[in-house]
Design a protein around this motif. Structure first.
Motif, mmCIF file in Angstrom:
data_model
loop_
_atom_site.group_PDB
_atom_site.id
_atom_site.type_symbol
_atom_site.label_atom_id
_atom_site.label_comp_id
_atom_site.label_asym_id
_atom_site.label_seq_id
_atom_site.Cartn_x
_atom_site.Cartn_y
_atom_site.Cartn_z
ATOM 1 N N SER A 82 -41.668 -70.437 -28.257
ATOM 2 C CA SER A 82 -40.663 -69.429 -28.609
ATOM 3 C C SER A 82 -39.714 -69.183 -27.440
ATOM 4 O O SER A 82 -38.605 -68.708 -27.629
ATOM 5 C CB SER A 82 -41.330 -68.111 -29.016
ATOM 6 O OG SER A 82 -41.866 -67.453 -27.872
ATOM 7 N N GLY A 83 -40.184 -69.509 -26.235
ATOM 8 C CA GLY A 83 -39.343 -69.362 -25.053
ATOM 9 C C GLY A 83 -39.295 -67.971 -24.474
ATOM 10 O O GLY A 83 -38.512 -67.705 -23.573
ATOM 11 N N ILE A 84 -40.133 -67.078 -24.955
ATOM 12 C CA ILE A 84 -40.135 -65.726 -24.399
ATOM 13 C C ILE A 84 -41.548 -65.201 -24.107
ATOM 14 O O ILE A 84 -41.786 -64.010 -24.105
ATOM 15 C CB ILE A 84 -39.378 -64.728 -25.305
ATOM 16 C CG1 ILE A 84 -39.922 -64.735 -26.721
ATOM 17 C CG2 ILE A 84 -37.887 -64.991 -25.279
ATOM 18 C CD1 ILE A 84 -39.401 -63.620 -27.606
ATOM 19 N N GLU A 85 -42.453 -66.113 -23.828
ATOM 20 C CA GLU A 85 -43.800 -65.709 -23.428
ATOM 21 C C GLU A 85 -44.336 -66.713 -22.409
ATOM 22 O O GLU A 85 -44.423 -67.912 -22.679
ATOM 23 C CB GLU A 85 -44.729 -65.643 -24.638
ATOM 24 C CG GLU A 85 -46.105 -65.109 -24.298
ATOM 25 C CD GLU A 85 -47.001 -65.012 -25.523
ATOM 26 O OE1 GLU A 85 -48.220 -65.179 -25.328
ATOM 27 O OE2 GLU A 85 -46.502 -64.800 -26.637
ATOM 28 N N ILE A 86 -44.693 -66.203 -21.250
ATOM 29 C CA ILE A 86 -45.236 -67.030 -20.177
ATOM 30 C C ILE A 86 -46.693 -67.355 -20.489
ATOM 31 O O ILE A 86 -47.451 -66.507 -20.955
ATOM 32 C CB ILE A 86 -45.142 -66.290 -18.823
ATOM 33 C CG1 ILE A 86 -43.689 -65.952 -18.490
ATOM 34 C CG2 ILE A 86 -45.792 -67.096 -17.708
ATOM 35 C CD1 ILE A 86 -42.761 -67.131 -18.344
ATOM 36 N N ASN A 119 -39.164 -57.757 -21.807
ATOM 37 C CA ASN A 119 -38.270 -57.171 -22.805
ATOM 38 C C ASN A 119 -37.010 -57.983 -23.054
ATOM 39 O O ASN A 119 -36.180 -57.591 -23.864
ATOM 40 C CB ASN A 119 -37.901 -55.736 -22.409
ATOM 41 C CG ASN A 119 -39.107 -54.819 -22.456
ATOM 42 O OD1 ASN A 119 -39.968 -54.953 -23.324
ATOM 43 N ND2 ASN A 119 -39.188 -53.912 -21.507
ATOM 44 N N LEU A 120 -36.871 -59.101 -22.367
ATOM 45 C CA LEU A 120 -35.683 -59.935 -22.554
ATOM 46 C C LEU A 120 -35.817 -60.755 -23.831
ATOM 47 O O LEU A 120 -36.891 -61.275 -24.135
ATOM 48 C CB LEU A 120 -35.487 -60.860 -21.362
ATOM 49 C CG LEU A 120 -35.176 -60.170 -20.030
ATOM 50 C CD1 LEU A 120 -35.156 -61.189 -18.905
ATOM 51 C CD2 LEU A 120 -33.855 -59.423 -20.101
ATOM 52 N N PHE A 126 -34.456 -65.238 -19.771
ATOM 53 C CA PHE A 126 -35.887 -64.989 -19.565
ATOM 54 C C PHE A 126 -36.469 -65.989 -18.570
ATOM 55 O O PHE A 126 -37.119 -65.606 -17.596
ATOM 56 C CB PHE A 126 -36.606 -65.102 -20.921
ATOM 57 C CG PHE A 126 -38.085 -64.903 -20.879
ATOM 58 C CD1 PHE A 126 -38.637 -63.657 -21.073
ATOM 59 C CD2 PHE A 126 -38.951 -65.986 -20.672
ATOM 60 C CE1 PHE A 126 -40.017 -63.470 -21.058
ATOM 61 C CE2 PHE A 126 -40.320 -65.816 -20.651
ATOM 62 C CZ PHE A 126 -40.862 -64.552 -20.845
ATOM 63 N N ALA A 127 -36.223 -67.272 -18.806
ATOM 64 C CA ALA A 127 -36.769 -68.323 -17.929
ATOM 65 C C ALA A 127 -36.181 -68.223 -16.523
ATOM 66 O O ALA A 127 -36.906 -68.344 -15.530
ATOM 67 C CB ALA A 127 -36.481 -69.702 -18.525
#
Length: 150
Positions: A82-86, A119-120, A126-127
């Motif tokens: 998803s590109g928004i969770e590490i 929250n981004l 985000f990355a």
């Protein structure tokens, strides 16, 4: 040496104790060539200038550079699809095998930075901001990324 490991080390964890007299360790053209092998599926398609900005860890790079970081983090399984969770475990596992930093401290750093960007909603931002946070947190601990000669 595996190219993916070399890239990973440069991106995140190829750290040494700070030494102002150290000579640049890496050649920019060589590093760009290595990273170009991983950009064929990236959107937008990065140019050499974007790879260079990423390697120089520019604080306010072009959007394409930020999206390049996202693309590479996904390939190296540092971030979910998803590109928004590490993926904290992957950051810690790899970093622990390639640095002098203890796993507990690496997990702390990874979690601090994940919290900072949680929250981004803009994947590329985000990355980028996650990476900026990693650099700052690692440098606070007296570690730095290798210099790259241009």
């Amino acid at each position: 040496m595996n190219i993916k490991i070399l890239c990973f080390m440069i991106l995140f964890v190829s750290l040494t104790k700070a030494d102002e007299d150290a000579e640049p360790l890496l050649d920019m053209d060589d590093m760009i060539e290595v990273f170009e092998t991983y950009t064929s599926n990236c959107e937008p398609k990065p140019k050499k200038e974007h790879i260079k900005e990423m390697l120089l860890k520019k604080r306010n790079p072009q959007r394409e550079t930020k999206c390049l970081r996202l693309c590479l983090m996904k390939q190296f399984e540092m971030i979910n699809e998803s590109g928004i969770e590490i993926v904290i475990e992957n950051v810690v596992e790899f970093s622990h095998n390639h640095t002098q930093i203890k796993a507990k401290e690496l997990k702390e750093i990874a979690e601090i930075c994940a919290e900072n960007v949680k929250n981004l909603t803009d994947n590329c931002e985000f990355a980028h901001l996650y990476d900026q946070c990693l650099v700052e947190e690692l440098e606070k601990r007296g570690l730095k990324f290798p210099e790259i000669k241009e």
